[in-house]
Design an enzyme around this catalytic site. Structure first.
Site, PDB file in Angstrom:
ATOM      1  N   GLU A 163       5.826  34.786 -55.695  1.00  0.00           N
ATOM      2  CA  GLU A 163       5.626  34.842 -54.009  1.00  0.00           C
ATOM      3  C   GLU A 163       4.622  35.059 -53.433  1.00  0.00           C
ATOM      4  O   GLU A 163       4.033  35.420 -52.127  1.00  0.00           O
ATOM      5  CB  GLU A 163       6.638  35.977 -53.450  1.00  0.00           C
ATOM      6  CG  GLU A 163       7.768  36.302 -54.550  1.00  0.00           C
ATOM      7  CD  GLU A 163       8.689  37.237 -53.652  1.00  0.00           C
ATOM      8  OE1 GLU A 163       8.181  37.738 -53.616  1.00  0.00           O
ATOM      9  OE2 GLU A 163      10.032  37.721 -53.651  1.00  0.00           O
ATOM     10  N   GLU A 358      14.223  36.883 -59.362  1.00  0.00           N
ATOM     11  CA  GLU A 358      14.454  37.524 -58.692  1.00  0.00           C
ATOM     12  C   GLU A 358      15.850  37.622 -58.057  1.00  0.00           C
ATOM     13  O   GLU A 358      16.224  36.671 -57.363  1.00  0.00           O
ATOM     14  CB  GLU A 358      13.580  38.630 -57.942  1.00  0.00           C
ATOM     15  CG  GLU A 358      12.442  38.785 -58.566  1.00  0.00           C
ATOM     16  CD  GLU A 358      11.106  39.712 -57.672  1.00  0.00           C
ATOM     17  OE1 GLU A 358      11.466  39.448 -56.787  1.00  0.00           O
ATOM     18  OE2 GLU A 358       9.681  39.355 -58.123  1.00  0.00           O
TER      19      GLU A 358
HETATM   20  C1  GCO Z   1       8.089  40.282 -55.195  1.00  0.00           C
HETATM   21  C2  GCO Z   1       9.498  41.419 -55.099  1.00  0.00           C
HETATM   22  C3  GCO Z   1       9.070  42.908 -55.676  1.00  0.00           C
HETATM   23  C4  GCO Z   1      10.350  43.321 -54.656  1.00  0.00           C
HETATM   24  C5  GCO Z   1      11.472  42.866 -54.437  1.00  0.00           C
HETATM   25  C6  GCO Z   1      12.286  43.746 -53.757  1.00  0.00           C
HETATM   26  O1  GCO Z   1       7.690  39.987 -54.622  1.00  0.00           O
HETATM   27  O2  GCO Z   1       9.046  39.691 -56.538  1.00  0.00           O
HETATM   28  O3  GCO Z   1       8.317  41.749 -53.651  1.00  0.00           O
HETATM   29  O4  GCO Z   1       8.214  42.777 -55.861  1.00  0.00           O
HETATM   30  O5  GCO Z   1      10.076  44.653 -54.911  1.00  0.00           O
HETATM   31  O6  GCO Z   1      11.584  41.718 -54.038  1.00  0.00           O
HETATM   32  O7  GCO Z   1      11.419  43.785 -52.187  1.00  0.00           O
END
Ligand code: GCO
Length: 454
Positions: A163, A358
């Site tokens: 991300e 995710e």
């Molecule tokens: C990421 C996400 C996770 C978060 C999840 C819930 O960057 O991969 O932000 O680390 O915990 O998306 O918000």
């Protein structure tokens, strides 16, 4: 039909969110270690100092994954745990931790998927300018080389950046994530370009140092777009919307194509080159060549999407959500369609096998009088979303795996421990783990390879 036979059913975590042991065994600091110490940054001043104490309890956590029949596990390496200064001297105790974790996973029949960077920027590198410093490309490359050198004898799946939208946008534009900076817009474009080059360098270094054939990917995020109806013009509107770029500069990182077109096509999207022209660093042909090192899969974190239709003016328009629209505990909309249209549009555009790295939700999970954690909303959410993903696979998108976020409740960034995203409940006082109803449901789902989704 349904999911491919070798589908990677798994769960994901990240190091800062679960490991704890922030100051043990020679680990260096990262920007989160520093950020969370500052009063008022994180809900209730929570920190990841202890988190789920996974550093000490990883064997128990692997046992839980095994008991749930998980086939794969995506975790991140805490850069400063193995390179305390970010570069140079290796911390063998840190290496040992990940090495033992990998061995335990493999013994349990669970395929490890390593993420190199889930926002754990070593503080020493931040002091040298972090993502603003061109040397990050070299440093990240050296770190990738080390990871490959030490782990690719047993690990064959790697993701580079997680991300980048968030670590640049939330970390340096909004300043709500570490390091908590609100930088000039121009700097954030420079950082994004350096981060993409670092990705390319990591792909190269991972491969050059690999002990066997490895699979390398990249894990951006994005809000998906899905059509309001099956009409071709609405489908086209949703596709256009998904790959379009924000006009609002304070929101510019929230998009797919600026981050993914360069990686897959070796080109920034024309629309952005025009729109953001005044803020861009120098971009050379060599940069683009480095950024677009061939990767083996396209990964995407997907949580929700916008409903889009073609407007009367021939431009995509967002359909307002009705009053009382379903939402998660964090107030995120529940939009299962995004797991059909998202992967489909991404596969159509990038033509690479897809991993959902995710997907999940936070719920108001509590331990009931019977000692169990009943989370019907999570089961319902996963059922709906995964049914859509299955349909996408059946309709021809090559989907290789799905990682539920998250294996267990953990440190949810600026929300601290207030949000619970896990299939496994964690009591932070005792560190006791309780498998939630959704965990048992996920086990059945895996056993059936998705056939229970009817
Ligand atoms: C990421 C996400 C996770 C978060 C999840 C819930 O960057 O991969 O932000 O680390 O915990 O998306 O918000």
């Amino acid at each position: 039909m349904g999911f491919r036979k070798d589908f990677a059913w798994g769960a994901a975590t990240s190091s800062y969110q679960i490991e704890g042991a922030a100051y043990e065994d020679g680990k260096g600091w990262n920007i989160w270690d520093v950020f969370c110490k500052e009063e008022g940054r994180i809900f209730s001043s929570h920190t990841g100092d202890i988190a789920c104490d996974h550093y000490h309890r990883f064997r128990e956590d692997v046992e839980i994954m095994k008991s749930l029949g998980m086939k794969a596990y995506r975790f991140s390496i805490n850069w400063a745990r193995i390179l305390p200064m970010g570069e140079g001297k290796v911390n063998e105790k840190g290496i040992m931790f990940y090495s033992d974790l990998i061995d335990a996973l493999l013994e349990g029949g669970i395929e490890p998927f390593i993420t190199l960077y889930h926002w754990e920027l070593p503080y020493e590198l931040y002091k040298k300018g972090g993502w603003m410093n061109e040397d990050m490309v070299t440093w990240f490359g050296e770190y990738a080389a080390l990871v490959s050198e030490r782990f690719s004898d047993r690990v064959t799946h790697f993701f580079t950046l997680n991300e980048p939208q968030c670590f640049v946008g939330l970390g340096f534009l909004e300043g709500v994530h570490a390091p908590g900076v609100t930088a000039p817009v121009r700097d954030t474009f420079t950082m994004s370009h350096i981060a993409l080059k670092a990705h390319g360098m990591a792909v190269k270094q991972l491969r050059e140092h690999a002990k066997q054939d490895i699979f390398v990917g990249y894990a951006p995020t994005g809000t998906m777009s899905y059509p309001d109806s099956d009409k071709p013009e609405d489908i086209e509107a949703a596709r256009l919307h998904l790959f379009s770029l924000p006009d609002d500069l304070s929101q510019w990182t929230w998009n797919v194509s600026w981050w993914s077109d360069p990686v897959v096509f070796g080109e920034y999207p024309e629309e952005g080159l025009k729109k953001y022209r005044e803020y861009l660093p120098t971009i050379t042909k060599d940069d683009m060549k480095l950024i677009s090192q061939p990767i083996d899969s396209y990964a995407q974190n997907i949580y929700n999407g916008h409903r889009i239709r073609m407007g009367a003016d021939g431009k995509p328009e967002m359909v307002k959500r009705y009053d009382g629209f379903p939402k998660t505990a964090l107030d995120w909309p529940v939009t299962p369609e995004c797991l059909y249209w998202g992967p489909k549009f991404l596969y159509d555009r990038y033509q690479l096998p897809i991993y959902i790295t995710e997907n999940g939700l936070s719920c108001h999970d509590t331990v009931s009088v019977d000692g169990q954690v009943h989370d019907p909303n999570r089961i319902d959410f996963l059922y709906r979303y995964l049914k859509c993903l299955k349909q996408a696979a059946e309709d021809g998108s090559d989907i290789k795996g799905y990682f539920q976020w998250s294996l267990m409740d953990n440190f949810e960034w600026h929300s601290g421990y207030a949000e619970r995203f896990g299939l496994v409940y964690v009591d932070y006082h005792t560190q006791k783990r309780i498998i939630k109803d959704s965990g048992y449901w996920y086990k059945k789902l895996i056993e059936s390879n998705g056939d229970i989704l009817i």
